[in-house]
Scaffold this motif. Sequence first.
Motif, mmCIF file in Angstrom:
data_model
loop_
_atom_site.group_PDB
_atom_site.id
_atom_site.type_symbol
_atom_site.label_atom_id
_atom_site.label_comp_id
_atom_site.label_asym_id
_atom_site.label_seq_id
_atom_site.Cartn_x
_atom_site.Cartn_y
_atom_site.Cartn_z
ATOM 1 N N TRP A 115 -3.229 1.058 -2.583
ATOM 2 C CA TRP A 115 -2.000 -0.213 -1.883
ATOM 3 C C TRP A 115 -1.658 0.699 0.082
ATOM 4 N N THR A 123 -3.457 -0.406 3.541
ATOM 5 C CA THR A 123 -3.021 -1.152 4.440
ATOM 6 C C THR A 123 -2.500 -0.010 5.597
ATOM 7 N N GLY A 157 -4.417 -4.558 4.264
ATOM 8 C CA GLY A 157 -5.098 -3.557 3.056
ATOM 9 C C GLY A 157 -5.662 -4.523 1.405
#
Length: 294
Positions: A209, A213, A238
């Motif tokens: 994640w 992102t 993301g």
Amino acid sequence: MKKIFLMLLAGGLLVSCASKKDLEAAIAKQKETKELLDTATVKLNACYADEQAARARIESMREQIETLKNSNNALLSNQGDLVTLSTTGSRNLERSLESIREKDMQIKSLNDAITKKDSVTLALVTSLKSSLGNLQDEDISVNVEKGVVFISISDKLLFSSGSDKVNESAKLVLGKVAKVVNDKPEIDIMVEGHTDNQPISSAKFADNWALSTARATAVTRVLQEDFQVSPKRMTAAGRSYYMPVASNDTAEGRSKNRRTRIVVLPKLDQFFDMVEKGMEQAKVNAKKETENKK
């Protein structure tokens, strides 16, 4: 014997040259045909997606028109001969006919708006493909899904492994995308970072994640700072590894999943404003047509 050998050698060279020219001509023709096919495929995909939405709206309006026609038929049956229609019945009939004309004109207005939207989408795809056409297909691609334009760029082009720093060589690609975006103020974009499903844990990135992102944000920042794309027109997102385009069970599939995708977002408020204005104009035109028939 020597003369015969020389004649055979010269003939072979001529055949070789001719074959090379034929091959080059065939390759050029194949490239031209592929470009035409890509453009036709993009247009067809956009038409398929919007056709379904248009058919649903048109069907709803047709049902309303049919209801109005049935009401008119019932009115005529109850009143008998048109000459004996009461003043109230005549007015009701006029209003019904005006409503039918308005619905017909609204359907036409909606179809015109959808056609214009398709034309804008096709023009955008053509601009992007023209600008990015010299790149390898495995590094970057432009596609249309359900009327939305997607630009997919492989991470091997943009980033080093496990990094969110955009490579200097990748800025050439982003610059070409930025030029198209800057030339078309009617669109916004969303930059999406995607990873494979291999776990990552480092001092900088806790998981996929965080990596996806950070990469989306890095691309957005390059578009803003290096190529002056307005930040008000961009969103960074993301996606981690939850939207794969291939299986993560193979190295090749994981490579395809590691990508940055730029989603072109048409300003829907402008599209709906165009539809709303068309509907209002249809109402005015229907009323004028009814008055002219009196």
